[in-house]
Design a protein around this motif. Structure first.
Motif, PDB file in Angstrom:
ATOM      1  N   LYS A 222      22.326 -42.648 -17.813  1.00 48.49           N
ATOM      2  CA  LYS A 222      22.974 -41.662 -16.943  1.00 48.49           C
ATOM      3  C   LYS A 222      22.466 -40.249 -17.251  1.00 48.49           C
ATOM      4  O   LYS A 222      22.235 -39.444 -16.362  1.00 48.49           O
ATOM      5  CB  LYS A 222      24.488 -41.748 -17.174  1.00 48.49           C
ATOM      6  CG  LYS A 222      25.324 -41.200 -16.030  1.00 48.49           C
ATOM      7  CD  LYS A 222      26.785 -41.528 -16.270  1.00 48.49           C
ATOM      8  CE  LYS A 222      27.559 -40.237 -16.423  1.00 48.49           C
ATOM      9  NZ  LYS A 222      28.962 -40.436 -16.708  1.00 48.49           N
ATOM     10  N   TYR A 223      22.249 -40.001 -18.535  1.00 51.72           N
ATOM     11  CA  TYR A 223      21.809 -38.679 -18.980  1.00 51.72           C
ATOM     12  C   TYR A 223      20.386 -38.358 -18.494  1.00 51.72           C
ATOM     13  O   TYR A 223      20.102 -37.257 -18.048  1.00 51.72           O
ATOM     14  CB  TYR A 223      21.871 -38.619 -20.510  1.00 51.72           C
ATOM     15  CG  TYR A 223      21.256 -37.373 -21.105  1.00 51.72           C
ATOM     16  CD1 TYR A 223      21.880 -36.130 -20.972  1.00 51.72           C
ATOM     17  CD2 TYR A 223      20.036 -37.432 -21.779  1.00 51.72           C
ATOM     18  CE1 TYR A 223      21.308 -34.980 -21.511  1.00 51.72           C
ATOM     19  CE2 TYR A 223      19.462 -36.288 -22.318  1.00 51.72           C
ATOM     20  CZ  TYR A 223      20.104 -35.070 -22.173  1.00 51.72           C
ATOM     21  OH  TYR A 223      19.532 -33.934 -22.693  1.00 51.72           O
ATOM     22  N   ILE A 224      19.495 -39.353 -18.552  1.00 44.45           N
ATOM     23  CA  ILE A 224      18.068 -39.078 -18.295  1.00 44.45           C
ATOM     24  C   ILE A 224      17.633 -39.365 -16.850  1.00 44.45           C
ATOM     25  O   ILE A 224      16.640 -38.827 -16.373  1.00 44.45           O
ATOM     26  CB  ILE A 224      17.168 -39.869 -19.295  1.00 44.45           C
ATOM     27  CG1 ILE A 224      15.737 -39.285 -19.293  1.00 44.45           C
ATOM     28  CG2 ILE A 224      17.171 -41.359 -19.019  1.00 44.45           C
ATOM     29  CD1 ILE A 224      14.826 -39.857 -20.360  1.00 44.45           C
ATOM     30  N   SER A 225      18.400 -40.191 -16.115  1.00 42.19           N
ATOM     31  CA  SER A 225      17.889 -40.697 -14.833  1.00 42.19           C
ATOM     32  C   SER A 225      18.300 -39.873 -13.615  1.00 42.19           C
ATOM     33  O   SER A 225      19.371 -39.276 -13.587  1.00 42.19           O
ATOM     34  CB  SER A 225      18.370 -42.139 -14.618  1.00 42.19           C
ATOM     35  OG  SER A 225      17.972 -42.943 -15.700  1.00 42.19           O
ATOM     36  N   ASP A 226      17.433 -39.888 -12.597  1.00 40.70           N
ATOM     37  CA  ASP A 226      17.771 -39.307 -11.294  1.00 40.70           C
ATOM     38  C   ASP A 226      18.558 -40.329 -10.462  1.00 40.70           C
ATOM     39  O   ASP A 226      19.500 -39.985  -9.767  1.00 40.70           O
ATOM     40  CB  ASP A 226      16.490 -38.939 -10.535  1.00 40.70           C
ATOM     41  CG  ASP A 226      15.733 -37.829 -11.246  1.00 40.70           C
ATOM     42  OD1 ASP A 226      16.258 -36.711 -11.298  1.00 40.70           O
ATOM     43  OD2 ASP A 226      14.628 -38.080 -11.757  1.00 40.70           O
ATOM     44  N   ARG A 227      18.098 -41.586 -10.521  1.00 43.36           N
ATOM     45  CA  ARG A 227      18.795 -42.676  -9.821  1.00 43.36           C
ATOM     46  C   ARG A 227      18.824 -43.881 -10.750  1.00 43.36           C
ATOM     47  O   ARG A 227      17.964 -44.020 -11.598  1.00 43.36           O
ATOM     48  CB  ARG A 227      18.068 -43.039  -8.512  1.00 43.36           C
ATOM     49  CG  ARG A 227      18.111 -41.920  -7.476  1.00 43.36           C
ATOM     50  CD  ARG A 227      17.433 -42.331  -6.165  1.00 43.36           C
ATOM     51  NE  ARG A 227      16.049 -42.698  -6.394  1.00 43.36           N
ATOM     52  CZ  ARG A 227      15.486 -43.822  -5.952  1.00 43.36           C
ATOM     53  NH1 ARG A 227      16.190 -44.707  -5.260  1.00 43.36           N
ATOM     54  NH2 ARG A 227      14.224 -44.082  -6.196  1.00 43.36           N
ATOM     55  N   ILE A 228      19.820 -44.739 -10.536  1.00 44.18           N
ATOM     56  CA  ILE A 228      19.991 -45.894 -11.439  1.00 44.18           C
ATOM     57  C   ILE A 228      20.195 -47.170 -10.612  1.00 44.18           C
ATOM     58  O   ILE A 228      20.923 -47.163  -9.623  1.00 44.18           O
ATOM     59  CB  ILE A 228      21.227 -45.696 -12.357  1.00 44.18           C
ATOM     60  CG1 ILE A 228      21.051 -44.447 -13.240  1.00 44.18           C
ATOM     61  CG2 ILE A 228      21.455 -46.910 -13.248  1.00 44.18           C
ATOM     62  CD1 ILE A 228      22.311 -44.036 -13.990  1.00 44.18           C
ATOM     63  N   ALA A 229      19.537 -48.241 -11.057  1.00 43.61           N
ATOM     64  CA  ALA A 229      19.812 -49.568 -10.481  1.00 43.61           C
ATOM     65  C   ALA A 229      20.385 -50.446 -11.590  1.00 43.61           C
ATOM     66  O   ALA A 229      19.941 -50.377 -12.736  1.00 43.61           O
ATOM     67  CB  ALA A 229      18.523 -50.191  -9.943  1.00 43.61           C
TER      68      ALA A 229
END
Length: 238
Positions: A222-229
């Motif tokens: 969550k901290y590093i990502s722009d979008r998550i799957a």
């Protein structure tokens, strides 16, 4: 993190990707079962899931370390799932590199740090002389926060966090456009994890890198990502 322009063309498009092992037999494993996603240039795309959900297999399939069972992996408009030619494969491997999960197992203990980092440079013909090779390795070590004078040491002389930095320098050596980071911090002490994540973010800004960041720790993703799957049992569930 990079502000994403959704109207731009994805650097990587995965369409209906399947990766089955022991296909058609009793022990068939559907490690990846019909997944699709896009990754845009300059973003960090987080792929999260519990152990055995298929996320590492997805990273390895994107790298073409496996031959996909079916589906498309389009990198910069080329379907790399169907690459056969060694030259095309070599060009693709220069553009997309991997940081492995275990910094203890992913570095050859018999090779000096300089040789580990320079291996890609030599395979792709990016350095002509020994002096150029030395200078490039020293530059890469500095970029990842290590002392260039440590190039003559062996991996066992470094801590886990330092070894992971060596792995990052190796991935950066060939100036890739994209990096698949397969749980790059899970084998490290908590105090070191944040340092490595901050380093990756700095490198992304400096070199315009795109990341596929694989992890099981949702807070870090969550901290590093722009979008998550989120993956579960070989499928992307959200």
């Amino acid at each position: 993190m990079t502000q994403l322009a959704n109207e731009q063309e994805p650097i990587l498009k995965v369409r209906n990707l399947k990766q089955y092992f022991n296909e058609g037999s009793k022990g068939e494993v559907r490690a990846i079962d019909d997944i699709s996603f896009d990754i845009f240039k300059g973003e960090t795309f987080g792929l999260v899931g519990e152990s055995g959900s298929g996320k590492t297999t997805t990273g390895r399939a994107v790298m073409r370390l496996y031959q996909p069972t079916s589906g498309e992996i389009i990198f910069e408009e080329k379907d790399i799932a169907s690459l056969k030619n060694r030259r095309d494969m070599l060009d693709f491997r220069k553009d997309i590199q991997m940081i492995f999960q275990d910094p203890y197992a992913s570095l050859n203990p018999r090779m000096k740090v300089e040789d580990i980092i320079a291996e890609g440079l030599e395979i792709h013909g990016l350095v002509k002389t020994k002096t150029e090779r030395k200078a490039k390795v020293a530059d890469l070590l500095e970029q990842v926060g290590l002392n260039p004078q440590h190039a003559t040491r062996y991996p066992h002389e470094f801590s886990g966090g330092q070894r992971q930095r060596i792995g990052i320098a190796r991935a950066l050596a060939v100036a890739p456009k994209m990096i698949v980071a397969d749980e790059p911090i899970s084998a490290l002490d908590v105090s070191i994890q944040a340092q490595v994540v901050n380093l990756l973010e700095e490198l992304q800004k400096d070199f315009g890198l795109t990341f596929l960041f694989i992890a099981h720790d949702l807070s870090m993703v969550k901290y590093i990502s722009d979008r998550i799957a989120v993956m579960y049992m070989g499928k992307i569930v959200e």
